[in-house]
Design an enzyme around this catalytic site. Structure first.
Site, PDB file in Angstrom:
ATOM      1  N   ARG A 126       0.434  -1.249  -0.045  1.00  0.00           N
ATOM      2  CA  ARG A 126      -0.186   0.124   0.040  1.00  0.00           C
ATOM      3  C   ARG A 126       0.836   1.349  -0.113  1.00  0.00           C
ATOM      4  NH1 ARG A 126      -2.159   0.229   6.204  1.00  0.00           N
ATOM      5  NH2 ARG A 126      -0.578   0.634   7.185  1.00  0.00           N
ATOM      6  N   ASN A 167      11.871   0.370   0.966  1.00  0.00           N
ATOM      7  CA  ASN A 167      10.647   1.714   1.044  1.00  0.00           C
ATOM      8  C   ASN A 167       9.330   0.805   2.421  1.00  0.00           C
ATOM      9  OD1 ASN A 167       8.377   3.326   0.234  1.00  0.00           O
ATOM     10  ND2 ASN A 167       6.784   1.508   0.498  1.00  0.00           N
ATOM     11  N   TYR A 177      12.008   7.106  14.926  1.00  0.00           N
ATOM     12  CA  TYR A 177      11.792   7.739  13.386  1.00  0.00           C
ATOM     13  C   TYR A 177      13.538   8.525  13.093  1.00  0.00           C
ATOM     14  CZ  TYR A 177       9.920   8.703   9.039  1.00  0.00           C
ATOM     15  OH  TYR A 177       9.318   8.191   7.715  1.00  0.00           O
ATOM     16  N   LYS A 208      16.125   7.308  10.420  1.00  0.00           N
ATOM     17  CA  LYS A 208      16.294   8.002   9.245  1.00  0.00           C
ATOM     18  C   LYS A 208      18.191   8.618   8.777  1.00  0.00           C
ATOM     19  CE  LYS A 208      11.998   6.664   7.825  1.00  0.00           C
ATOM     20  NZ  LYS A 208      12.169   5.282   6.838  1.00  0.00           N
ATOM     21  N   THR A 237      -0.562   9.804   3.111  1.00  0.00           N
ATOM     22  CA  THR A 237      -0.233   7.916   3.607  1.00  0.00           C
ATOM     23  C   THR A 237      -1.065   7.410   4.618  1.00  0.00           C
ATOM     24  OG1 THR A 237       1.923   7.216   4.097  1.00  0.00           O
ATOM     25  CG2 THR A 237       1.238   8.023   1.615  1.00  0.00           C
TER      26      THR A 237
END
Length: 244
Positions: free
Chosen positions: A17, A87, A152, A156, A187
């Site tokens: 998705r 991804n 997070y 990254k 998203t």
């Protein structure tokens, strides 16, 4: 469409998705075959069915080396492995003092270890295919401080450095490695925001809109294609100017 990916096979993690699914649709439309790796079996199989014979779904936990080996083997059975998009990722925003060791490690395993295992796993197959392109999906949180998202952001930033180091290591093998740094993209991942948080983020974007998955996917396709043949170790920001 140009058919610029005719004869190419691309593995996409987190492909069931969001950005991964849009990337898969665009790649198939341009002639590629895609392997969709994800833990979301129902959504992944439905997308593969929608895309037809050019797509295969495999259940994949990116933190497991065995799952990477299976995904690469499936890609090679389709005619080689020419591209891979790291991804898959998680986003559970918490401040430093709200983040415990378990949450921090969970981010590290999916967002950082998963990408490391993926880059290692695809190299032999890409060499057998005559070279390839790896695209790592980082974030603007990997370029600057991001409030309320300590774990997070840490992963990254790490992925940004891993991309550059891998680009140097793999260039002699004919494999390019680049990173994409999306800002706010509409998203499932950002549904954790309140309406107030969304409004604040929107006010920080010079282009005046939240990004769409297609905005990121088209940059990913560019990096997978021969149009970016002399690019490696690059970091492309897709954020409507929010990080300026």
């Amino acid at each position: 469409m140009s058919g610029r990916f005719q004869g190419r096979v691309v593995l996409i993690t987190g492909g069931a998705r969001g950005q991964g699914a849009v990337e898969a649709r665009l790649l198939v439309a341009e002639g590629a075959q895609v392997v969709l790796g994800d833990l979301l079996e129902e959504e992944g199989r439905a997308l593969a069915g929608e895309l037809g014979p050019a797509a295969r779904f495999i259940r994949q936990d990116v933190t497991r080396e065995a799952d990477w080996q299976a995904a690469v083997a499936l890609a090679e059975s389709l005619g080689g492995l020419h591209g891979m998009v790291n991804n898959a990722g998680i986003y559970v925003p918490r401040t430093l003092m709200q983040t415990d060791a378990e949450l921090f490690e969970r981010h590290m395993r999916v967002n950082q270890l998963g990408c490391f295992l993926g880059m290692r796993a695809v190299v032999p197959a890409m060499e057998r295919a005559g070279g390839g392109s790896i695209v790592n999906i980082s974030s603007t949180a990997g370029l600057r401080g991001s409030p309320g998202a300590l774990a997070y952001s840490a992963t990254k930033w790490a992925l940004r450095g891993m991309t550059k180091a891998a680009a140097v290591d793999l260039a002699p093998r004919g494999i390019r490695v680049n990173s994409v740094h999306p800002g706010p993209i509409d998203t499932e991942m950002v549904k954790v925001w309140t309406n107030e948080q969304r409004a604040v983020r929107l006010s920080q974007i010079p282009m005046g809109r939240i990004g769409q998955a297609e905005d990121v996917a088209r940059v990913v396709l560019f990096l997978l294609s021969e149009e970016s043949a002399y690019m490696t170790g690059a970091e492309l920001t897709v954020d409507g100017g929010a990080s300026l």
